[in-house]
Design a protein around this motif. Sequence first.
Motif, PDB file in Angstrom:
ATOM      1  N   TYR A  35      21.981 -77.856  12.471  1.00  0.00           N
ATOM      2  CA  TYR A  35      20.736 -77.843  13.266  1.00  0.00           C
ATOM      3  C   TYR A  35      20.161 -76.439  13.461  1.00  0.00           C
ATOM      4  O   TYR A  35      19.317 -76.240  14.327  1.00  0.00           O
ATOM      5  CB  TYR A  35      20.966 -78.487  14.641  1.00  0.00           C
ATOM      6  CG  TYR A  35      21.270 -79.964  14.570  1.00  0.00           C
ATOM      7  CD1 TYR A  35      20.255 -80.896  14.392  1.00  0.00           C
ATOM      8  CD2 TYR A  35      22.577 -80.428  14.670  1.00  0.00           C
ATOM      9  CE1 TYR A  35      20.529 -82.250  14.315  1.00  0.00           C
ATOM     10  CE2 TYR A  35      22.864 -81.778  14.597  1.00  0.00           C
ATOM     11  CZ  TYR A  35      21.837 -82.688  14.421  1.00  0.00           C
ATOM     12  OH  TYR A  35      22.108 -84.031  14.350  1.00  0.00           O
TER      13      TYR A  35
ATOM     14  N   ARG B 270      21.791 -87.204   0.792  1.00  0.00           N
ATOM     15  CA  ARG B 270      23.212 -86.848   0.814  1.00  0.00           C
ATOM     16  C   ARG B 270      23.450 -85.506   0.117  1.00  0.00           C
ATOM     17  O   ARG B 270      23.953 -85.425  -1.001  1.00  0.00           O
ATOM     18  CB  ARG B 270      24.106 -87.948   0.186  1.00  0.00           C
ATOM     19  CG  ARG B 270      23.836 -89.355   0.680  1.00  0.00           C
ATOM     20  CD  ARG B 270      23.783 -89.467   2.205  1.00  0.00           C
ATOM     21  NE  ARG B 270      24.988 -88.984   2.852  1.00  0.00           N
ATOM     22  CZ  ARG B 270      24.965 -88.156   3.917  1.00  0.00           C
ATOM     23  NH1 ARG B 270      23.826 -87.729   4.450  1.00  0.00           N
ATOM     24  NH2 ARG B 270      26.091 -87.759   4.453  1.00  0.00           N
TER      25      ARG B 270
ATOM     26  N   ASP C  28      29.670 -75.592  12.194  1.00  0.00           N
ATOM     27  CA  ASP C  28      28.736 -76.627  11.722  1.00  0.00           C
ATOM     28  C   ASP C  28      27.338 -76.221  12.175  1.00  0.00           C
ATOM     29  O   ASP C  28      26.996 -76.322  13.344  1.00  0.00           O
ATOM     30  CB  ASP C  28      29.157 -77.982  12.307  1.00  0.00           C
ATOM     31  CG  ASP C  28      28.263 -79.124  11.836  1.00  0.00           C
ATOM     32  OD1 ASP C  28      27.197 -78.857  11.240  1.00  0.00           O
ATOM     33  OD2 ASP C  28      28.626 -80.290  12.079  1.00  0.00           O
TER      34      ASP C  28
ATOM     35  N   ASN D 185      25.144 -81.355  18.436  1.00  0.00           N
ATOM     36  CA  ASN D 185      24.959 -82.789  18.585  1.00  0.00           C
ATOM     37  C   ASN D 185      26.210 -83.240  19.338  1.00  0.00           C
ATOM     38  O   ASN D 185      27.303 -82.939  18.865  1.00  0.00           O
ATOM     39  CB  ASN D 185      24.915 -83.431  17.190  1.00  0.00           C
ATOM     40  CG  ASN D 185      24.774 -84.936  17.236  1.00  0.00           C
ATOM     41  OD1 ASN D 185      24.651 -85.526  18.286  1.00  0.00           O
ATOM     42  ND2 ASN D 185      24.804 -85.547  16.058  1.00  0.00           N
TER      43      ASN D 185
ATOM     44  N   LYS E 277      18.845 -82.394   8.242  1.00  0.00           N
ATOM     45  CA  LYS E 277      18.119 -82.271   9.501  1.00  0.00           C
ATOM     46  C   LYS E 277      16.894 -81.369   9.372  1.00  0.00           C
ATOM     47  O   LYS E 277      15.809 -81.726   9.798  1.00  0.00           O
ATOM     48  CB  LYS E 277      19.076 -81.776  10.598  1.00  0.00           C
ATOM     49  CG  LYS E 277      20.385 -82.576  10.712  1.00  0.00           C
ATOM     50  CD  LYS E 277      20.195 -84.012  11.159  1.00  0.00           C
ATOM     51  CE  LYS E 277      21.344 -84.971  10.892  1.00  0.00           C
ATOM     52  NZ  LYS E 277      22.675 -84.638  11.319  1.00  0.00           N
TER      53      LYS E 277
ATOM     54  N   GLY F  25      26.599 -82.844   4.958  1.00  0.00           N
ATOM     55  CA  GLY F  25      27.424 -82.043   5.853  1.00  0.00           C
ATOM     56  C   GLY F  25      28.690 -82.788   6.255  1.00  0.00           C
ATOM     57  O   GLY F  25      29.756 -82.196   6.419  1.00  0.00           O
TER      58      GLY F  25
HETATM   59  C1  PLP Z   1      23.885 -85.025  10.958  1.00  0.00           C
HETATM   60  C2  PLP Z   1      25.066 -84.142  11.194  1.00  0.00           C
HETATM   61  C3  PLP Z   1      25.885 -83.660  10.151  1.00  0.00           C
HETATM   62  C4  PLP Z   1      25.778 -83.979   8.690  1.00  0.00           C
HETATM   63  O1  PLP Z   1      24.915 -84.855   8.252  1.00  0.00           O
HETATM   64  P1  PLP Z   1      24.802 -85.175   6.699  1.00  0.00           P
HETATM   65  O2  PLP Z   1      23.771 -86.244   6.664  1.00  0.00           O
HETATM   66  O3  PLP Z   1      26.144 -85.649   6.247  1.00  0.00           O
HETATM   67  O4  PLP Z   1      24.394 -83.921   6.008  1.00  0.00           O
HETATM   68  C5  PLP Z   1      26.902 -82.799  10.456  1.00  0.00           C
HETATM   69  N1  PLP Z   1      27.139 -82.414  11.715  1.00  0.00           N
HETATM   70  C6  PLP Z   1      26.402 -82.847  12.732  1.00  0.00           C
HETATM   71  C7  PLP Z   1      26.716 -82.354  14.085  1.00  0.00           C
HETATM   72  C8  PLP Z   1      25.345 -83.737  12.533  1.00  0.00           C
HETATM   73  O5  PLP Z   1      24.645 -84.192  13.570  1.00  0.00           O
END
Ligand code: PLP
Length: 389
Positions: free
Chosen positions: A207, A247, A204, A176, A239, A101
């Motif tokens: 979650y 990845r 995004d 997050n 997640k 992500g």
């Molecule tokens: C963990 C996270 C991602 C992306 O994580 P990847 O390991 O790169 O897939 C994207 N946005 C938020 C808010 C996250 O906490």
Amino acid sequence: MDLKLANRVKQVAPSMTLAISAKAKAMKAEGLDVCSFSAGEPDFDTPEHIRAAAKQALDEGKTRYGPAAGEPALREAIAHKLQTDNQLCYGPENIIVTNGGKHSLYNLMMAMIEPGDEVIIPAPYWVSYPEMVKLAGGTPIIVSTTAETSYKITPEQLKQAITPDTRLFVLNSPANPTGMVYTPAEIQALARVVVEANIWVISDEIYEKILYDGAKHLSIGAASDAAFNHTIVSSGFAKAYAMTGWRLGYLAGPAELIKAVSTIQSHSTSNVCTFAQYGAIAALQGPQDCVETMRQAFAKRRTALIDLVRSLPGLTCVEPQGAFYLYVDIRQTGLKSLEFCRQLLEEKYVATIPGIAFGTESTVRISYATDMATIEKGMARLGDFVRSR
Ligand SMILES: *Cc1c(COP(=O)(O)O)cnc(C)c1O
């Protein structure tokens, strides 16, 4: 030797969350009994059937270069998931598979943002958003939210932040570091502002599967037909399926944008690890009970953690409805967030992330992607810490 670094390096700060997690890990390696609440990843192993699919792909020779935008079968599976789970009308041409992500968002900024462009980011924010905007040459416009509005940006705040230079609004729900989830009505209201102002929103949704107490996830792209035409979705497998190290992520949006991102990707990383993509196909097409099992474990820890934190003097928190973080207000301790986290780690061997990393002072993020025993031990130590202040 005279080493001259590019100016863009000076504009960005290293990831504070990764730095603190690394320090906690190093202390653990020295033999210290560290309780770590700093991790931004599930503590579970990737489900067995997903690992098996990747192993099989490896054995079947899926070890060569593939199309930069991803294996056609995976793009198809992601489009299908977005149609059925999220009511988003995407086909494979609207999807690019990325190295997580994080990479989706970075690629998007590189494809859309240039000097003079403004990107609206509500704070507290995920650490990488502003830095990615800066790397692309754009200007992050930070809009502060508070516990009083459950750390959510209001439609009025969004409206006020929009200027003729606004290109993009970054929305993250479930969020997050706060664990907040925008209700469908709140999403609808934000969508109306986005459409009216004729800007784009990057949603995004990494979650989306980790929700509690009946909270509902609505993708802003599904708020209305008009909203769909202003939405780009970023998500991934890390997640929901405990696949952080694989990845694997994706970006969904207009075909023209996906083509541009694909061109950038073809000159930077090329395709995501080919056999890993077969694990992702299994994740989407296989049984989903593993997602629910992990969610239920998070839900139990969440309840325990909230009760423990609320029993401590000087700490308050807004109840999160998603993700696996508790955002704790430490105002009453009188300590700055960085000081609080540094002293807590050095004196009590408890690792948390200072709110300043996410753009708000007087807060810390506690991740409950850890076992119950650690939660109980760590919160007892946190109790000793705040009572001694
Ligand atoms: C963990 C996270 C991602 C992306 O994580 P990847 O390991 O790169 O897939 C994207 N946005 C938020 C808010 C996250 O906490």
